[in-house]
Write a protein that holds these residues in place. Structure first.
Motif, mmCIF file in Angstrom:
data_model
loop_
_atom_site.group_PDB
_atom_site.id
_atom_site.type_symbol
_atom_site.label_atom_id
_atom_site.label_comp_id
_atom_site.label_asym_id
_atom_site.label_seq_id
_atom_site.Cartn_x
_atom_site.Cartn_y
_atom_site.Cartn_z
ATOM 1 N N ASN A 158 1.059 -1.206 0.045
ATOM 2 C CA ASN A 158 -0.004 0.179 0.131
ATOM 3 C C ASN A 158 1.003 1.435 -0.500
ATOM 4 O O ASN A 158 1.892 1.375 0.532
ATOM 5 N N GLY A 159 0.236 2.541 -1.063
ATOM 6 C CA GLY A 159 1.203 3.258 -1.081
ATOM 7 C C GLY A 159 0.296 4.650 -0.772
ATOM 8 O O GLY A 159 -0.839 4.961 -1.701
ATOM 9 N N THR A 160 0.800 6.140 -1.003
ATOM 10 C CA THR A 160 0.152 6.946 -1.149
ATOM 11 C C THR A 160 0.869 7.429 -2.670
ATOM 12 O O THR A 160 0.496 9.098 -2.478
ATOM 13 N N GLN A 161 1.779 7.407 -3.515
ATOM 14 C CA GLN A 161 2.066 8.318 -4.456
ATOM 15 C C GLN A 161 1.988 8.915 -5.214
ATOM 16 O O GLN A 161 1.803 10.063 -5.812
ATOM 17 N N LEU A 162 0.156 8.077 -5.542
ATOM 18 C CA LEU A 162 -0.912 9.015 -5.859
ATOM 19 C C LEU A 162 -0.993 10.306 -5.570
ATOM 20 O O LEU A 162 -1.283 11.030 -6.226
ATOM 21 N N ALA A 163 -1.303 10.322 -4.129
ATOM 22 C CA ALA A 163 -0.952 11.994 -4.269
ATOM 23 C C ALA A 163 -0.080 12.855 -4.150
ATOM 24 O O ALA A 163 -0.649 13.912 -4.424
#
Length: 147
Positions: A113-118
């Protein structure tokens, strides 16, 4: 069964190539061993962030029983664990628990899981303000993965 005290306890083996003693965290490890004995370990890693906060995902691989290892950064951008994280019953946020690793003798595929699209502009169609699940194919040689 009686323990064999004549056999020395194996020493821990360092799997990442991050400089020793730099104070950066590596955590949430996943392991997969292929049929030929190749060792693959994926994990969250903060080595690229001077403040030891933002998170990448790495894959470390050994083809000789753990004697030597190579690292592959599988994320293209770091994630911010504060972005819409899951919250436990006590109100604490957490990051992780949604990752794994599959591997065979041609390829390893970590998922995380990650938040790099933010990090994208909000006008970008791929923008997401949420933790998303990502995967990457890491082939064992120059050929494409066979999955």
């Amino acid at each position: 069964m009686t323990p064999d005290f004549g056999t020395p306890t194996p020493r821990p083996i360092r799997v990442n190539q991050d400089p020793l003693g730099n104070g950066k965290d590596q955590f949430q490890a996943q392991i997969a061993v292929t049929q030929s004995g190749q060792l693959n370990i994926s994990y969250f890693d903060r080595r690229s962030d001077p403040s030891n906060f933002f998170i990448d995902t790495y894959l470390s691989r050994s083809n000789n029983g753990g004697a030597t290892w190579t690292d592959t950064r599988v994320t293209s951008q770091m994630s911010d664990p504060r972005i819409n994280p899951p919250i436990d019953g006590a109100g604490n946020f957490f990051y992780g628990d949604y990752q794994g690793l599959a591997a065979d003798d041609t390829c390893a595929i970590p998922f995380w899981n990650g938040t790099q699209l933010a990090n994208l502009a909000t006008k970008n169609a791929a923008y997401s303000a949420w933790q998303e699940v990502f995967s990457a194919q890491v082939p064992n040689n120059s050929k494409a993965c066979s999955f």
